[in-house]
Design a protein around this motif. Structure first.
Motif, mmCIF file in Angstrom:
data_model
loop_
_atom_site.group_PDB
_atom_site.id
_atom_site.type_symbol
_atom_site.label_atom_id
_atom_site.label_comp_id
_atom_site.label_asym_id
_atom_site.label_seq_id
_atom_site.Cartn_x
_atom_site.Cartn_y
_atom_site.Cartn_z
ATOM 1 N N ALA A 99 -39.551 61.982 7.782
ATOM 2 C CA ALA A 99 -39.399 63.044 6.780
ATOM 3 C C ALA A 99 -38.230 63.953 7.142
ATOM 4 N N GLN A 100 -38.112 64.316 8.434
ATOM 5 C CA GLN A 100 -36.999 65.154 8.860
ATOM 6 C C GLN A 100 -35.682 64.375 8.778
ATOM 7 N N TRP A 101 -35.719 63.095 9.115
ATOM 8 C CA TRP A 101 -34.512 62.258 9.020
ATOM 9 C C TRP A 101 -33.997 62.243 7.586
ATOM 10 N N MET A 102 -34.909 62.184 6.630
ATOM 11 C CA MET A 102 -34.513 62.165 5.226
ATOM 12 C C MET A 102 -33.880 63.491 4.809
ATOM 13 N N VAL A 103 -34.347 64.580 5.401
ATOM 14 C CA VAL A 103 -33.729 65.884 5.131
ATOM 15 C C VAL A 103 -32.299 65.914 5.669
ATOM 16 N N ASP A 104 -32.110 65.305 6.833
ATOM 17 C CA ASP A 104 -30.793 65.306 7.477
ATOM 18 C C ASP A 104 -29.830 64.296 6.865
ATOM 19 N N HIS A 105 -30.363 63.297 6.135
ATOM 20 C CA HIS A 105 -29.516 62.243 5.560
ATOM 21 C C HIS A 105 -29.789 62.189 4.051
ATOM 22 N N HIS A 106 -29.039 62.978 3.293
ATOM 23 C CA HIS A 106 -29.295 63.094 1.858
ATOM 24 C C HIS A 106 -28.921 61.820 1.100
ATOM 25 N N ARG A 107 -27.912 61.132 1.539
ATOM 26 C CA ARG A 107 -27.453 59.930 0.839
ATOM 27 C C ARG A 107 -27.149 58.844 1.870
ATOM 28 N N PRO A 108 -28.190 58.286 2.462
ATOM 29 C CA PRO A 108 -27.975 57.329 3.553
ATOM 30 C C PRO A 108 -27.379 56.018 3.061
ATOM 31 N N SER A 109 -26.710 55.326 3.973
ATOM 32 C CA SER A 109 -26.158 54.010 3.646
ATOM 33 C C SER A 109 -27.277 52.983 3.618
ATOM 34 N N LEU A 110 -27.039 51.898 2.926
ATOM 35 C CA LEU A 110 -28.022 50.821 2.853
ATOM 36 C C LEU A 110 -28.276 50.238 4.241
ATOM 37 N N ASP A 111 -27.249 50.130 5.079
ATOM 38 C CA ASP A 111 -27.418 49.578 6.429
ATOM 39 C C ASP A 111 -28.352 50.443 7.270
ATOM 40 N N SER A 112 -28.203 51.758 7.199
ATOM 41 C CA SER A 112 -29.063 52.630 8.007
ATOM 42 C C SER A 112 -30.510 52.551 7.539
ATOM 43 N N VAL A 113 -30.718 52.429 6.239
ATOM 44 C CA VAL A 113 -32.077 52.287 5.709
ATOM 45 C C VAL A 113 -32.673 50.951 6.129
ATOM 46 N N ARG A 114 -31.863 49.895 6.051
ATOM 47 C CA ARG A 114 -32.351 48.564 6.457
ATOM 48 C C ARG A 114 -32.781 48.548 7.909
ATOM 49 N N SER A 115 -32.049 49.232 8.777
ATOM 50 C CA SER A 115 -32.395 49.267 10.197
ATOM 51 C C SER A 115 -33.778 49.870 10.408
ATOM 52 N N ILE A 116 -34.080 50.919 9.668
ATOM 53 C CA ILE A 116 -35.397 51.560 9.768
ATOM 54 C C ILE A 116 -36.474 50.648 9.197
ATOM 55 N N VAL A 117 -36.187 50.036 8.056
ATOM 56 C CA VAL A 117 -37.173 49.180 7.395
ATOM 57 C C VAL A 117 -37.533 47.975 8.259
ATOM 58 N N GLU A 118 -36.556 47.355 8.891
ATOM 59 C CA GLU A 118 -36.831 46.190 9.730
ATOM 60 C C GLU A 118 -37.792 46.546 10.858
ATOM 61 N N GLN A 119 -37.612 47.723 11.452
ATOM 62 C CA GLN A 119 -38.504 48.127 12.547
ATOM 63 C C GLN A 119 -39.894 48.492 12.024
ATOM 64 N N LEU A 120 -39.938 49.181 10.885
ATOM 65 C CA LEU A 120 -41.236 49.501 10.292
ATOM 66 C C LEU A 120 -41.990 48.224 9.921
ATOM 67 N N ALA A 121 -41.268 47.255 9.395
ATOM 68 C CA ALA A 121 -41.903 45.989 9.017
ATOM 69 C C ALA A 121 -42.501 45.292 10.235
#
Length: 575
Positions: free
Chosen positions: A355-377
Motif C-alpha cells: 500500500a505504501q509502495w503504491m503511494v510512492d509509485h503513482h505510475r509504475p512501469s509494467l516491469d516493476s509491477v510484474r516483478s512484484i506479481v511474480e513473487q506474490l504468485a
C-alpha cells in the motif's frame, strides 16, 4: 519415578518383491520444551498396492504429520492438533488424486493407511485409519489396540473402508490412556503383522536387548509375507512426575495476555512499539531477550477472550506459517521456551507495505509491477500447494523488504481444507477478506477456490497500474448470480493508454466474474503477464468507448444535442 520422558525406539522396513516400498515410517523425539509441550510421536503408513503413487501418499502422510503436528499451537490438545493435521493431509492427498488420471479410479489414487502414537506427559494418544495395526505387548499376548478398517467380500477379496486420501474428509480413530513405565508398543503394516505373535516379539527383544532397531529388523525378516513389511517398537523407559502431568492436563488453554505497553517484558520478549491495534488483535514489534532478534507478536483481543471459535482461528495463523516454506510467505517466529500465554509470534519484515509502495509509485512501469506479481504468485502457489487459501490478499497484507523481496503476511484469514467436519469445508464459504478485493463468488454463496485468490491478486495488479478498482465498488455489492453477470469491467486503457492492449486482455480474464473463465492458477496469470499467448495478442474488436473514450463521449454528446434540437423543433411546430 523420574521427572523426564524417556523412551527407546526401534524401527525397520523391508521391501517386498515390487519395484518400490509402499510403506513409510518415521518418528520425532524432540528435546527440551518441545518434548514437554508436544511429546514424542511415531507414525507408520502403507500405500495401497493397486496404486503407482501409493508410496508418495504414505511418505507425505508420515512426513506431513510429523512436521505439522509439532507446528500446531500449544493451546491445542494432542487430539485437536493431530486430527486437524490429519484432516489437512487427507484433503491434500485427495486433491492430488483429483488432479491426476486416478480421479476416475479410487484404487489408483494417493491413498494410504495411517497409524500413530503420541506420548505426551504420562498419556499415550493413538490415531488410526486403515489396516496397519498398533499392539501393546503382554507376557503371553499381543493386545491389538486398533480396528482394521477393511471390508471382506470373500475369503480372497476385500477393500479398505477407510483410508487417508480416499475422500474429501476422513474419520480418524482416537484413543487415549495413561502410560506405564516398561510398556512396549508395536506398530506394523499388514505385511508385517500377518502371523505375528507375542512369542516372536519377546524372542526378538530377548535376543537383541536394547537394540530395538535390530529387533524390528528381525521381526520384519521373519514375517511370513511377500508384501512390504515395516515394524516400529517403542519402549517407555521413564515418565514425568505425576503432579507435573496433572498440572499440564488441567490447562485447557493458555492464558490471555494482559494489555502491554512499550518496554514491557513479556514471555522472554521486550516490547518496542505497537505496529497495529484493532478490535481483533494487537500487534507489537518486540525483541527476543535471548537472541536479540526482532519479532512480531500478535496478541488476541481481550474482548474476544471468551469466543472459542475466534481463539481457534487466532492460533491457526502460526501453524499455517510453519506449514509453508516459501521466501514469499511470512515465517513463524522461533520460540523454544514453554509459553504461558496465548500469542502468535511471526517473522519481522523490515520494509514497507505494498500500500505504501503504491503511494510512492503513482505510475509504475509494467516491469516493476510484474516483478512484484511474480513473487506474490510464488507465495500464493506455496499456500495453494498445501490446499490453503489466503482469502485476504490486499496491499496492506503484502510487505516488500529492503532487498526487494515480496512477502505475503497476515495469515489469520487462511482457509485450510479438511479442518472442519463438513464436507463443504473444502471450499471456503465465509467472506474473510476485505470486500473490495473479494471475488464475486463469495458474495453469492458459491465458496472460494484458488481462482478467488487469483481474482484478488488481479485486483491488486489493476490497482497498482491505475490507482483504481476494476469494477469500482460494484463487485462488493453483488448478492446474486444475476448481479455478478451485470458487472462491467472498466478497461485498463481508460487510465493507462500507454500500456499494451494485451495487458488489458490478461487482466480482464483474471477478473472475470465467473471463476471458471479465469486462468486456472496464479502461476498461469503471472506467466500471461510476462509472455502472453495468442488469445491475448490477436486484434480485439473493441467498441469505440474502449478504444477512444474521449471521442466516444464527444460523439455521444453531439448526437444527444442534435436529437434535443430536433425534438424541440417538432414540439414548436406542433404548437
Amino acid at each position: 519415578m523420574g521427572s523426564a520422558l524417556r523412551v527407546t525406539l526401534g524401527q525397520h522396513s523391508l521391501a517386498g518383491p515390487g519395484p518400490v516400498n509402499q510403506d513409510f515410517h518415521g518418528a520425532m523425539l524432540p528435546e527440551g520444551s518441545l518434548r514437554t509441550t508436544k511429546g514424542i510421536a511415531i507414525a507408520i503408513a502403507d500405500g495401497i498396492g493397486s496404486s503407482r503413487v501409493s508410496q508418495v501418499a504414505s511418505a507425505a502422510a508420515v512426513r506431513g504429520f510429523l512436521d505439522d503436528y509439532y507446528a500446531t499451537s500449544e493451546a491445542w490438545s494432542v487430539r485437536r492438533s493431530a486430527q486437524r493435521v490429519l484432516g489437512a493431509t487427507n484433503a491434500w492427498l485427495h486433491a492430488q488424486t483429483l488432479r491426476s488420471d486416478a480421479r476416475f479410479d479410487r484404487d489408483s489414487g494417493y491413498v494410504c493407511t495411517f497409524s500413530a502414537l503420541v506420548l505426551k506427559g504420562r498419556d499415550v494418544h493413538l490415531l488410526h485409519v486403515g489396516d496397519a495395526r498398533i499392539y501393546r505387548l503382554h507376557p503371553q499376548a499381543l493386545e491389538q489396540l486398533t480396528e482394521d478398517h477393511r471390508v471382506h467380500l470373500s475369503s480372497v477379496e476385500s477393500y479398505l473402508s477407510r483410508a487417508l486420501g480416499a475422500g474429501p474428509n476422513v474419520e480418524i480413530d482416537y484413543r487415549c490412556w495413561e502410560a506405564e513405565v516398561g510398556e512396549v508398543y508395536l506398530l506394523a503394516t499388514d505385511g508385517a503383522w500377518t502371523g505375528l505373535d507375542a512369542r516372536a516379539v519377546h524372542h526378538a527383544l530377548a535376543r537383541c536387548g536394547d537394540d530395538l532397531d535390530e529387533a524390528a529388523r528381525l521381526l520384519t525378516s521373519n514375517a511370513r509375507s511377500g508384501d512390504d513389511r515395516t515394524v516400529q517398537l517403542l519402549r517407555i523407559d521413564e515418565l514425568p512426575a505425576a503432579d507435573a502431568a496433572q498440572l499440564q492436563s488441567q490447562r485447557q488453554a493458555l492464558a490471555i495476555p494482559p494489555a502491554l505497553a512499550p518496554r514491557a517484558r513479556f514471555e522472554g520478549f521486550t516490547l518496542v512499539r505497537e505496529l497495529q491495534v484493532s478490535a481483533r488483535s494487537h500487534v507489537h514489534l518486540a525483541l527476543d531477550d535471548a537472541r536479540g532478534h526482532p519479532v512480531v507478536l500478535k496478541l488476541p483481543s481481550v474482548d474476544l477472550r471468551d469466543d472459542p471459535d475466534y481463539l481457534d482461528r487466532f492460533v491457526l495463523e502460526e501453524w499455517v506459517a510453519r506449514r509453508v516454506d516459501s521466501p514469499h510467505v511470512v515465517k513463524a517466529g522461533t520460540i523454544e521456551r514453554v509459553r504461558g500465554h496465548l500469542f502468535v509470534a511471526m517473522e519481522y519484515v523490515d520494509g514497507q507495505t505494498l500500500a505504501q509502495w503504491m503511494v510512492d509509485h503513482h505510475r509504475p512501469s509494467l516491469d516493476s509491477v510484474r516483478s512484484i506479481v511474480e513473487q506474490l504468485a510464488k507465495g500464493l502457489q506455496a499456500l495453494h500447494g498445501k490446499e490453503m487459501l489466503h482469502q485476504d490478499i490486499r496491499p496492506e497484507n503484502v510487505m516488500i523488504d529492503r532487498a526487494g523481496t515480496v512477502k505475503i503476511i497476515d495469515l489469520a484469514s487462511t482457509h485450510v481444507a479438511g479442518l472442519a467436519d463438513s464436507s463443504r469445508d473444502r471450499r471456503a464459504l465465509a467472506i474473510a477478506g476485505t470486500l473490495q478485493y473479494t471475488a464475486p463468488e463469495y458474495f453469492i454463496g458459491q465458496g472460494g477456490s484458488i481462482r478467488s485468490d487469483l481474482f484478488s491478486l488481479a485486483v491488486i495488479v489493476y490497482q497498482m497500474l491505475t490507482r483504481q478498482l476494476p469494477y469500482g465498488l460494484q463487485a462488493s455489492r453483488v448478492r446474486s448470480a444475476a448481479d455478478a453477470k451485470r458487472l462491467r469491467y472498466v478497461p485498463l486503457r481508460h487510465f493507462r493508454p500507454d500500456l499494451p492492449a494485451w495487458v488489458d486482455a490478461v487482466l480482464q480474464k483474471a477478473l472475470h466474474p465467473d471463476p471458471a473463465r479465469r486462468q486456472q492458477a496464479v502461476s498461469e496469470f503471472a506467466h500471461d503477464l510476462k509472455a502472453p499467448g495468442p488469445e491475448f495478442l490477436r486484434p480485439r474488436n473493441s467498441p469505440l468507448a474502449e478504444r477512444h473514450p474521449v471521442r466516444f463521449w464527444q460523439c455521444a454528446t453531439a448526437l444527444l444535442g442534435v436529437v434535443t434540437v430536433v425534438l424541440l423543433g417538432l414540439l414548436v411546430a406542433g404548437k
